[in-house]
Design a protein around this motif. Structure first.
Motif, PDB file in Angstrom:
ATOM      1  N   UNK A  53     -11.634  25.797  82.473  1.00 19.72           N
ATOM      2  CA  UNK A  53     -12.739  25.444  83.369  1.00 19.72           C
ATOM      3  C   UNK A  53     -12.777  23.939  83.622  1.00 19.72           C
ATOM      4  N   UNK A  54     -12.254  23.153  82.684  1.00 23.19           N
ATOM      5  CA  UNK A  54     -12.233  21.698  82.858  1.00 23.19           C
ATOM      6  C   UNK A  54     -11.028  21.227  83.654  1.00 23.19           C
ATOM      7  N   UNK A  55     -10.073  22.111  83.897  1.00 17.45           N
ATOM      8  CA  UNK A  55      -8.813  21.713  84.548  1.00 17.45           C
ATOM      9  C   UNK A  55      -9.014  21.044  85.909  1.00 17.45           C
ATOM     10  N   UNK A  56      -9.795  21.615  86.829  1.00 12.95           N
ATOM     11  CA  UNK A  56      -9.958  20.955  88.137  1.00 12.95           C
ATOM     12  C   UNK A  56     -10.560  19.556  88.023  1.00 12.95           C
ATOM     13  N   UNK A  57     -11.549  19.410  87.161  1.00 14.92           N
ATOM     14  CA  UNK A  57     -12.195  18.109  86.984  1.00 14.92           C
ATOM     15  C   UNK A  57     -11.223  17.089  86.414  1.00 14.92           C
ATOM     16  N   UNK A  58     -10.459  17.478  85.404  1.00 19.91           N
ATOM     17  CA  UNK A  58      -9.538  16.543  84.763  1.00 19.91           C
ATOM     18  C   UNK A  58      -8.400  16.142  85.698  1.00 19.91           C
ATOM     19  N   UNK A  59      -7.923  17.072  86.501  1.00 15.97           N
ATOM     20  CA  UNK A  59      -6.904  16.728  87.495  1.00 15.97           C
ATOM     21  C   UNK A  59      -7.449  15.711  88.493  1.00 15.97           C
ATOM     22  N   UNK A  60      -8.665  15.936  88.948  1.00 16.47           N
ATOM     23  CA  UNK A  60      -9.282  15.028  89.901  1.00 16.47           C
ATOM     24  C   UNK A  60      -9.499  13.646  89.286  1.00 16.47           C
ATOM     25  N   UNK A  61      -9.974  13.611  88.044  1.00 19.19           N
ATOM     26  CA  UNK A  61     -10.194  12.339  87.371  1.00 19.19           C
ATOM     27  C   UNK A  61      -8.894  11.554  87.224  1.00 19.19           C
ATOM     28  N   UNK A  62      -7.828  12.247  86.829  1.00 18.45           N
ATOM     29  CA  UNK A  62      -6.533  11.575  86.662  1.00 18.45           C
ATOM     30  C   UNK A  62      -6.008  11.060  87.998  1.00 18.45           C
ATOM     31  N   UNK A  63      -6.096  11.889  89.022  1.00 19.80           N
ATOM     32  CA  UNK A  63      -5.554  11.509  90.325  1.00 19.80           C
ATOM     33  C   UNK A  63      -6.340  10.371  90.958  1.00 19.80           C
ATOM     34  N   UNK A  64      -7.655  10.425  90.860  1.00 20.12           N
ATOM     35  CA  UNK A  64      -8.499   9.430  91.522  1.00 20.12           C
ATOM     36  C   UNK A  64      -8.572   8.100  90.775  1.00 20.12           C
ATOM     37  N   UNK A  65      -8.500   8.159  89.445  1.00 27.24           N
ATOM     38  CA  UNK A  65      -8.662   6.935  88.659  1.00 27.24           C
ATOM     39  C   UNK A  65      -7.344   6.302  88.233  1.00 27.24           C
ATOM     40  N   UNK A  66      -6.291   7.111  88.155  1.00 29.43           N
ATOM     41  CA  UNK A  66      -5.028   6.607  87.643  1.00 29.43           C
ATOM     42  C   UNK A  66      -4.975   6.565  86.132  1.00 29.43           C
ATOM     43  N   UNK A  67      -6.000   7.107  85.485  1.00 28.75           N
ATOM     44  CA  UNK A  67      -6.043   7.137  84.021  1.00 28.75           C
ATOM     45  C   UNK A  67      -5.402   8.417  83.501  1.00 28.75           C
ATOM     46  N   UNK A  68      -4.791   8.319  82.321  1.00 26.01           N
ATOM     47  CA  UNK A  68      -4.362   9.519  81.618  1.00 26.01           C
ATOM     48  C   UNK A  68      -5.629  10.170  81.053  1.00 26.01           C
ATOM     49  N   UNK A  69      -5.726  11.486  81.184  1.00 28.01           N
ATOM     50  CA  UNK A  69      -6.942  12.188  80.771  1.00 28.01           C
ATOM     51  C   UNK A  69      -6.613  13.198  79.671  1.00 28.01           C
ATOM     52  N   UNK A  70      -7.375  13.159  78.601  1.00 31.57           N
ATOM     53  CA  UNK A  70      -7.241  14.137  77.521  1.00 31.57           C
ATOM     54  C   UNK A  70      -8.455  15.050  77.566  1.00 31.57           C
ATOM     55  N   UNK A  71      -8.230  16.334  77.818  1.00 30.54           N
ATOM     56  CA  UNK A  71      -9.295  17.331  77.831  1.00 30.54           C
ATOM     57  C   UNK A  71      -9.359  18.003  76.458  1.00 30.54           C
ATOM     58  N   UNK A  72     -10.547  18.069  75.887  1.00 31.68           N
ATOM     59  CA  UNK A  72     -10.711  18.543  74.508  1.00 31.68           C
ATOM     60  C   UNK A  72     -11.385  19.911  74.478  1.00 31.68           C
ATOM     61  N   UNK A  73     -10.757  20.857  73.808  1.00 31.18           N
ATOM     62  CA  UNK A  73     -11.306  22.208  73.668  1.00 31.18           C
ATOM     63  C   UNK A  73     -12.097  22.281  72.361  1.00 31.18           C
ATOM     64  N   UNK A  74     -13.254  21.624  72.350  1.00 32.73           N
ATOM     65  CA  UNK A  74     -14.073  21.562  71.140  1.00 32.73           C
ATOM     66  C   UNK A  74     -14.702  22.928  70.833  1.00 32.73           C
ATOM     67  N   UNK A  75     -15.098  23.122  69.602  1.00 36.88           N
ATOM     68  CA  UNK A  75     -15.679  24.392  69.170  1.00 36.88           C
ATOM     69  C   UNK A  75     -17.051  24.627  69.806  1.00 36.88           C
ATOM     70  N   UNK A  76     -17.308  25.893  70.134  1.00 39.93           N
ATOM     71  CA  UNK A  76     -18.529  26.268  70.835  1.00 39.93           C
ATOM     72  C   UNK A  76     -19.447  27.113  69.958  1.00 39.93           C
ATOM     73  N   UNK A  77     -20.697  27.155  70.358  1.00 39.62           N
ATOM     74  CA  UNK A  77     -21.670  28.077  69.772  1.00 39.62           C
ATOM     75  C   UNK A  77     -21.618  29.370  70.589  1.00 39.62           C
ATOM     76  N   UNK A  78     -22.023  30.509  70.045  1.00 35.49           N
ATOM     77  CA  UNK A  78     -22.665  30.689  68.735  1.00 35.49           C
ATOM     78  C   UNK A  78     -21.690  30.916  67.593  1.00 35.49           C
ATOM     79  N   UNK A  79     -20.385  30.931  67.886  1.00 37.07           N
ATOM     80  CA  UNK A  79     -19.427  31.179  66.808  1.00 37.07           C
ATOM     81  C   UNK A  79     -19.417  30.048  65.786  1.00 37.07           C
ATOM     82  N   UNK A  80     -19.749  28.847  66.243  1.00 33.29           N
ATOM     83  CA  UNK A  80     -19.705  27.674  65.377  1.00 33.29           C
ATOM     84  C   UNK A  80     -21.035  26.921  65.449  1.00 33.29           C
ATOM     85  N   UNK A  81     -21.334  26.190  64.399  1.00 40.62           N
ATOM     86  CA  UNK A  81     -22.519  25.338  64.411  1.00 40.62           C
ATOM     87  C   UNK A  81     -22.307  24.207  65.417  1.00 40.62           C
TER      88      UNK A  81
END
Length: 202
Positions: free
Chosen positions: A116-144
């Motif tokens: 779901x973050x892929x379109x945003x991260x592609x746009x950020x990289x293309x528009x800013x020229x920055x390398x972008x790291x997208x993080x798949x952090x743990x979600x609730x309710x499976x995790x605190x």
């Protein structure tokens, strides 16, 4: 004890003014979007299970987002305090000034992922020229909730440590996110400040 005082005009005593509709201050394009979603019967998150809400968000973004090309996309996994953390690294077509952005997706800490973050991260990289790291952090309710914060912090430390290997400048590492990701950004920044301040004190 504090008391709330409501001023009323003569003849209106005891009448509580109607609250504005939650969407009344939205941009007109957002209003049209919401009306369209409602008219086609798109499922509401409040009526969906966690699994359904996650599936629906992926489908929605896959069918409505603009795909932007980047030079390279790498899938990596790093160790974290609660187990492995999956990340996706986007290298822009035209890198500029060695900037590196660590990105935390939105989704109320319950939905959202690397897809779901892929379109945003592609746009950020293309528009800013920055390398972008997208993080798949743990979600609730499976995790605190704190597990997601710990993942975001660990990913940020990894970015600082590996910036040069990614062709970036460790002094130009930034963190950011949308919605829930913005909250993670603030919490990680506060934790970094505490650690750096403690380090200077010693």
């Amino acid at each position: 004890m504090a008391h709330a005082v409501q001023m009323a005009h003569p003849g209106t005593a005891g009448i509580t003014p109607a609250l504005p509709h939650p969407t009344s201050q939205l941009d007109w394009r957002a209003k049209i979007w919401l009306k369209t979603m409602d008219s086609i019967g798109w499922p509401k998150v409040s009526d969906s299970s966690v699994a359904e809400a996650r599936r629906d968000l992926r489908l929605l973004l896959q069918t409505t987002s603009i795909w932007r090309p980047v030079k390279r996309v790498q899938e990596v996994t790093i160790p974290g305090p609660h187990g492995p953390i999956a990340m996706r690294i986007y290298t822009p077509l035209v890198p500029r000034a060695g900037a590196l952005l660590v990105w935390f997706h939105g989704g109320g800490f319950v939905v959202g992922d690397l897809e779901t973050a892929d379109p945003t991260c592609r746009s950020l990289a293309e528009r800013s020229g920055a390398t972008v790291i997208s993080v798949d952090y743990r979600l609730s309710p499976e995790n605190h909730f704190s597990a997601g914060v710990d993942d975001a912090y660990a990913a940020t430390l990894w970015a600082f440590a590996h910036a040069r290997a990614l062709g970036c400048d460790p002094a130009r590492v930034a963190i950011g996110g949308d919605s829930a990701g913005g909250t993670l950004t603030a919490l990680v920044a506060q934790r970094l400040k505490v650690v750096l301040t403690a380090g200077r004190a010693h």
